[in-house]
Design an enzyme around this catalytic site. Sequence first.
Site, PDB file in Angstrom:
ATOM      1  N   LYS A  17     -12.024  40.639 -27.573  1.00  0.00           N
ATOM      2  CA  LYS A  17     -11.722  40.853 -26.154  1.00  0.00           C
ATOM      3  C   LYS A  17     -10.576  41.838 -25.992  1.00  0.00           C
ATOM      4  CE  LYS A  17     -12.121  37.300 -23.592  1.00  0.00           C
ATOM      5  NZ  LYS A  17     -11.898  35.947 -23.038  1.00  0.00           N
ATOM      6  N   ARG A  45      -6.112  34.172 -21.657  1.00  0.00           N
ATOM      7  CA  ARG A  45      -7.429  33.932 -22.251  1.00  0.00           C
ATOM      8  C   ARG A  45      -7.389  34.091 -23.773  1.00  0.00           C
ATOM      9  NH1 ARG A  45     -11.898  35.119 -18.440  1.00  0.00           N
ATOM     10  NH2 ARG A  45     -11.051  35.789 -16.439  1.00  0.00           N
ATOM     11  N   GLY A  91     -17.037  30.521 -24.794  1.00  0.00           N
ATOM     12  CA  GLY A  91     -16.858  29.187 -24.227  1.00  0.00           C
ATOM     13  C   GLY A  91     -16.231  28.172 -25.148  1.00  0.00           C
ATOM     14  N   MET A 124     -13.124  28.298 -26.682  1.00  0.00           N
ATOM     15  CA  MET A 124     -11.673  28.122 -26.570  1.00  0.00           C
ATOM     16  C   MET A 124     -11.252  28.136 -25.100  1.00  0.00           C
ATOM     17  SD  MET A 124     -10.396  30.228 -29.931  1.00  0.00           S
ATOM     18  CE  MET A 124     -11.436  31.644 -29.643  1.00  0.00           C
ATOM     19  N   ARG A 146     -18.318  42.595 -24.221  1.00  0.00           N
ATOM     20  CA  ARG A 146     -18.499  42.214 -25.627  1.00  0.00           C
ATOM     21  C   ARG A 146     -19.971  42.394 -25.957  1.00  0.00           C
ATOM     22  NH1 ARG A 146     -17.066  35.904 -24.465  1.00  0.00           N
ATOM     23  NH2 ARG A 146     -18.855  35.409 -23.142  1.00  0.00           N
ATOM     24  N   HIS A 183     -34.865  17.227 -51.042  1.00  0.00           N
ATOM     25  CA  HIS A 183     -36.254  17.526 -51.419  1.00  0.00           C
ATOM     26  C   HIS A 183     -37.072  17.869 -50.179  1.00  0.00           C
ATOM     27  CE1 HIS A 183     -40.504  16.443 -52.101  1.00  0.00           C
ATOM     28  NE2 HIS A 183     -40.309  17.024 -53.275  1.00  0.00           N
ATOM     29  N   SER A 197     -32.933  34.243 -64.543  1.00  0.00           N
ATOM     30  CA  SER A 197     -33.192  33.760 -63.190  1.00  0.00           C
ATOM     31  C   SER A 197     -32.196  32.636 -62.925  1.00  0.00           C
ATOM     32  CB  SER A 197     -34.626  33.239 -63.058  1.00  0.00           C
ATOM     33  OG  SER A 197     -34.858  32.783 -61.744  1.00  0.00           O
ATOM     34  N   CYS A 226     -33.235  32.403 -57.790  1.00  0.00           N
ATOM     35  CA  CYS A 226     -34.487  31.799 -57.330  1.00  0.00           C
ATOM     36  C   CYS A 226     -34.278  30.469 -56.610  1.00  0.00           C
ATOM     37  CB  CYS A 226     -35.455  31.610 -58.493  1.00  0.00           C
ATOM     38  SG  CYS A 226     -34.905  30.401 -59.720  1.00  0.00           S
ATOM     39  N   TYR A 239     -33.131  41.121 -57.903  1.00  0.00           N
ATOM     40  CA  TYR A 239     -33.997  40.486 -56.908  1.00  0.00           C
ATOM     41  C   TYR A 239     -33.430  39.134 -56.480  1.00  0.00           C
ATOM     42  CZ  TYR A 239     -35.691  37.328 -60.598  1.00  0.00           C
ATOM     43  OH  TYR A 239     -35.762  36.392 -61.589  1.00  0.00           O
TER      44      TYR A 239
END
Length: 882
Positions: free
Chosen positions: A23, A93, A102, A104, A338, A456, A770, A838, A858
Amino acid sequence: MAEKRVWLFREGNADMRALLGGKGANLAEMTNLGLPVPPGLTITTEVCMDYINHGNKMPEGLMDEVVAALREVEEKAGKKFGDKANPLLVSVRSGARISMPGMMETILNLGLNDETVEAMIKLTDNPRFCYDSYRRFLTMFGSVAWEMDRQKYFESEVEKVKAREGVTSDTEVSAEGWKSLIPVYKQTIKEVTGKDFPQDPYVQLQEAIEAVFRSWNIPRAVAYRNMNKIDHNYGTAVNVQTMVFGNMGNDCATGVSFTRNPATGENKFYGEYLVNAQGEDVVAGIRTPKKISELEEDMPDIYKQYTDIAKQLEKGYHDVQDMEFTIERGKLWILQTRNGKRTAKAAIKIAVDMFNEGLVTKEQAIMLVDPYSVYQVLLPCFNPAAVKYAHKIAKGVNASPGAAVGKIVFDTEEAAQRGGAGEKVILVRVETCPDDIHGMAVAQGVLTLRGGATSHAAVVAKGMGKPCVSGCEELVIDLDKETVTAADGSVFHKNDVISLDGGTGEVMEGAVEMVEAGIDSDFETFFGWVNEIKTMKVEANADTPKDIANANKFGAQGVGLCRTEHMFMDPERLPWVQKMIIAGTPEARKEALDKLLPMQYEDFYAMFKALGDKPLTVRLLDPPLHEFLPDKEDLIAEIAALKALGKDYSDKEELFRVVEGLSESNPMMGLRGCRLGLTYPEINEMQVRAIFSACCDLKKEGCKVQPWVMIPLIGHVNELKVVKEDLVRVAKEVMAEKGVEVEYKFGTMIEIPRAALTADEIAEYTEFFSFGTNDLTQMTFGYSRDDAEGKFLKNYVEKKILPSNPFETLDVKGVGELVKMSMEKGLKVNPALLGGVCGEHGGDPDSVKFCHKIGLNYVSCSPFRIPQASLAAAQAVIESRK
């Protein structure tokens, strides 16, 4: 800490978010652009953390610096703070570097007291407005600075005034009505707090600044940061800004708007405003606001000025703007701008549209979409209007996103049968295990009483794209009566319809209306750009051809984890799996494995064919064998029942002896993974024979295949050496028998800290690492995942002992350091070594960005998380260029 603690708006700029908060930085930028911004000052985020870290104590000399800066604000405004003739009023503020709308606190109209309110009356000739402003300030000061209950002590008195005057709206209350509240409020403040309301504006200002600092750690702010993974050490800035008033008459207004529709992404102004009101009235819903488009009719010149400014800001910030404004006596003031929050669907449309309009580059467009929100686009969701009125039964862990409606079913077999026949059912269990896979696969969603976000049920549901609510401990299941009872006493029976929201964790009564999701051209365009930019591959965790179809649909570049144990849980195969386990000799075990071999062949043939020329990583059997056998307590009950009936129970008794013999005090650290393959090598040999038989046959048919075989749970290099040598032999035998060669790789999972520490030794005998980060996290922390999530992890995060749940977002300093070190050590020995993750961390955006940073090749995740992982990988590339 920066030497300068208080900044005037004219001194800052948009690049100072970390110090001035979003802000404050934006107010500074707009001020320097010459836009109509009420003058003010910002106290830095660093001061907030200094205040908090020193036991909520104001830093020495801070108020002197605030007062000095306030002198220039007074000069700009042409008013003086606390003056009895022409008083300056201010708002106080919050403003964090990352928007927390909203969460704080704010205090408006600060500087009013018994004397300045009379001065304001003389200046404005509007006693109603002045007394209204004063009572609002008393309300905010009492409730925010001194933490009084707003409804109990303040709003309830407003209702009494309205009743006394016979009106229903705040705008109808008379000047005398508002004035009558002032002595009442001051007396209430004294009675409740034991302190007089401070008439000194400078005392008011310090109290308000401290209140905003403290609001950084109020429960809702902490919860919001936990939910959005915002650092608790950022702190909030405090903005002290000249008040402008939208409640001085009908030539005044206040409102909030977005430069584009945040729900749909449509390039059309979206927002609301109120004539003769203050900003809090719009948010609180005290009156029904008007649509922002109506401002063009009410105040056409102001509307044009406002839309011109909005377009200028959107162009300058390269993003949708969420703006607050006030019109005071026909003059427009911009109070805040914002970057606007938006749905994932809107975010993607906005990114594509802004690129097409020439407002952003492809890289900037990619950075406009939050990867954590992308899953929303892919999953059905409930109509928000319907959810609002639904009866909420319970709330648990939002374990796997999406919406599901179906009939309650408690038994897995029944769920599998009815779901397989096309009936919509919700599987409700105390907890799930691998035995429940087939029931989960055809259920609309899963509800469990135990377990967390990576239990699980959660992990499997995410993989299937199934909504799941886990850890719903406030519910009570009676399996005998087939009922589930809510905390409010509501009882639901089998076949009653319920609705699950896996995104919020809510469980609702009845069939809540759903809205289907779908991939559109904007989605395809956007992710085309993503795939152009990212350099790290994103693969899928897939256990069936259906999983691979979903993986291909969402752009997977291979399969990084195929868990073969899920294939073994199929009801047709389970009896042979159990015979294999029960077998007392290698010959008997081989007989059972010979039955399983063609089944495994069919699995791998279908999966390799569906995946095409992309790599498919098959993890050999990993879990302990007891998971494939009946529960010991159930067997005891069955044997007792057969005895009572005088029936033969010898088979059950033999099975019981096997179960008893396989039972372990800590099965997840017992006979599993490579240890299982070393103890019973014929199991791994059967799987490798099935893999290479399928691949050789597909190659003969003209298909290009890439089998990667993964040996799980290595802790010592010698384990890998022995297992790999045996399995490479089998692979070569199969290829010789088939008369065809296929390219293949053998690798291992690094999920034990010792393996990470000795990665250089292991790298000599493997082609890829992996990282099974779920188990690696358990073993590094010494946590049992399900127990930790159920007992204390939530508390740890709330108390800031941990920054986040380490099973959801990778622990970079501990587990992440092991991953980084393993790759560094391994590459020194084997420069061609490949590395990937993985576990479910492979779909977590923050974890994906870390994987890119340390150079992994990956990540692999559930098919439905591929888009968010891909987006995170692309954003990591863009961020690395800065």
